[in-house]
Scaffold this motif. Sequence first.
Motif, short mmCIF file in Angstrom:
data_model
loop_
_atom_site.label_atom_id
_atom_site.label_comp_id
_atom_site.label_asym_id
_atom_site.label_seq_id
_atom_site.Cartn_x
_atom_site.Cartn_y
_atom_site.Cartn_z
N PRO A 1 0.83 -1.21 0.00
CA PRO A 1 0.00 0.00 0.00
C PRO A 1 0.86 1.27 0.00
CG PRO A 1 0.03 -1.00 2.17
CD PRO A 1 0.77 -1.93 1.26
N VAL A 2 0.40 2.27 -0.70
CA VAL A 2 1.03 3.60 -0.71
C VAL A 2 0.09 4.52 0.05
CG1 VAL A 2 1.83 5.50 -2.15
CG2 VAL A 2 2.10 3.14 -2.95
N GLN A 3 0.65 5.25 1.03
CA GLN A 3 -0.19 6.08 1.88
C GLN A 3 0.35 7.50 1.96
OE1 GLN A 3 -0.20 3.90 5.56
NE2 GLN A 3 -1.67 2.40 4.79
N ARG A 4 -0.57 8.44 2.11
CA ARG A 4 -0.22 9.84 2.28
C ARG A 4 0.55 9.96 3.59
NH1 ARG A 4 0.59 14.20 -0.66
NH2 ARG A 4 -0.95 15.83 -0.47
N ALA A 5 1.67 10.68 3.56
CA ALA A 5 2.48 10.89 4.76
C ALA A 5 2.91 12.36 4.80
CB ALA A 5 3.70 9.98 4.75
N GLY A 6 2.13 13.17 5.48
CA GLY A 6 2.44 14.60 5.56
C GLY A 6 2.42 15.26 4.19
N GLU A 7 3.56 15.79 3.77
CA GLU A 7 3.67 16.47 2.48
C GLU A 7 3.97 15.51 1.32
OE1 GLU A 7 3.37 19.91 1.90
OE2 GLU A 7 2.55 19.86 3.91
N GLY A 8 4.11 14.22 1.62
CA GLY A 8 4.48 13.27 0.58
C GLY A 8 3.72 11.97 0.70
N TRP A 9 4.41 10.91 0.33
CA TRP A 9 3.81 9.58 0.30
C TRP A 9 4.79 8.57 0.89
CZ3 TRP A 9 -1.17 9.19 -1.31
CH2 TRP A 9 -1.68 10.30 -1.98
N SER A 10 4.25 7.49 1.49
CA SER A 10 5.13 6.47 2.05
C SER A 10 4.72 5.09 1.55
CB SER A 10 5.12 6.49 3.58
OG SER A 10 3.87 6.03 4.06
N CYS A 11 5.73 4.22 1.42
CA CYS A 11 5.50 2.85 0.97
C CYS A 11 6.70 2.01 1.39
CB CYS A 11 5.32 2.81 -0.54
SG CYS A 11 5.03 1.16 -1.22
N ARG A 12 6.45 0.91 2.07
CA ARG A 12 7.48 -0.06 2.44
C ARG A 12 8.70 0.57 3.12
NH1 ARG A 12 8.17 -4.34 -2.34
NH2 ARG A 12 9.23 -5.43 -0.69
N GLY A 13 8.47 1.54 4.00
CA GLY A 13 9.58 2.14 4.75
C GLY A 13 10.28 3.29 4.03
N TRP A 14 9.77 3.69 2.89
CA TRP A 14 10.33 4.82 2.15
C TRP A 14 9.33 5.97 2.15
CZ3 TRP A 14 15.27 4.78 0.75
CH2 TRP A 14 15.91 3.54 0.61
N ASN A 15 9.83 7.18 2.19
CA ASN A 15 9.00 8.38 2.10
C ASN A 15 9.49 9.22 0.93
OD1 ASN A 15 7.35 8.04 4.52
ND2 ASN A 15 9.29 8.26 5.61
N ALA A 16 8.54 9.67 0.10
CA ALA A 16 8.88 10.50 -1.06
C ALA A 16 8.07 11.79 -0.99
CB ALA A 16 8.57 9.75 -2.34
N ARG A 17 8.74 12.91 -1.30
CA ARG A 17 8.05 14.20 -1.34
C ARG A 17 8.83 15.16 -2.22
NH1 ARG A 17 10.50 17.74 2.71
NH2 ARG A 17 11.91 16.49 3.96
N TRP A 18 8.11 16.17 -2.73
CA TRP A 18 8.75 17.24 -3.49
C TRP A 18 9.29 18.26 -2.50
CZ3 TRP A 18 10.26 16.91 -8.23
CH2 TRP A 18 9.57 16.11 -9.12
N GLU B 1 13.48 9.40 1.29
CA GLU B 1 14.11 9.12 2.57
C GLU B 1 13.62 7.78 3.09
OE1 GLU B 1 12.52 12.48 4.64
OE2 GLU B 1 14.32 13.66 4.35
N GLY B 2 14.45 7.12 3.87
CA GLY B 2 14.03 5.89 4.52
C GLY B 2 15.02 4.77 4.28
N GLN B 3 14.71 3.65 4.88
CA GLN B 3 15.57 2.48 4.74
C GLN B 3 14.69 1.23 4.64
OE1 GLN B 3 18.57 2.40 7.77
NE2 GLN B 3 19.30 4.43 7.26
N GLY B 4 13.65 1.34 3.86
CA GLY B 4 12.72 0.24 3.72
C GLY B 4 13.20 -0.80 2.72
N ASP B 5 12.27 -1.64 2.33
CA ASP B 5 12.59 -2.69 1.34
C ASP B 5 12.89 -2.07 -0.01
OD1 ASP B 5 12.07 -4.65 3.21
OD2 ASP B 5 9.96 -4.81 2.65
N PRO B 6 13.76 -2.70 -0.81
CA PRO B 6 14.07 -2.16 -2.13
C PRO B 6 12.89 -2.31 -3.06
CG PRO B 6 15.32 -4.18 -1.71
CD PRO B 6 14.53 -3.87 -0.48
#
Length: 189
Positions: free
Chosen positions: A159-176, A184-189
């Motif tokens: 699942p991809v979920q809204r996380a503040g100003e960005g999005w998170s998935c499998r331990g990674w966070n992405a935002r502009w 950012e993060g250290q989740g699964d590749p």
Amino acid sequence: AHGLRPVSIAVEGPAAVVQGMAHGISYGLLAEGALAVRQGALFVAANADSTMPTGRGELPGNGAMVRVIATATGVEPIVAGKPEPPLHRESILRTGSKRPLVVGDRLDTDIEGATNAGVDGLLVLTGVTTPLDLLTAPPEHRPSYVAADLSALHLPYPPVQRAGEGWSCRGWNARWQEGRLRLEGQGDP
């Protein structure tokens, strides 16, 4: 079944020139196709892939070969396959599919084809599309799902979920941030 028979020379008056990818396509066959199109034959392309990935690198695809007849005649083909919807729709009708998934490695034909057909698309990063291509894709080229390869078809999609100003998935966070994508993060590749 419809009373048509394949021919390979224009003098036989073909009703249509249907061009798909053939590794041994010759100048003679392309010339006959051009003559037939000039004589009024319907011009149909199986797909518009400009290149195709191989173990040796990207080689010309059917879309590139179609340009030979189109350039010589000034007639653009009807594209029955990707990215146009006719073959996708026919597949859905024939299979009775309720939630089809178009899987491909190209944004401009496979994924755009899914978009044009109104179905989900899975982009696999095993072909011509790079991660940068994916990140900069226009809306019609954005897939519903992304995977490294076809093995993802056997796994639940994370699942991809809204996380503040960005999005998170499998331990990674992405935002502009300041016009750039920040990961950012250290989740699964």
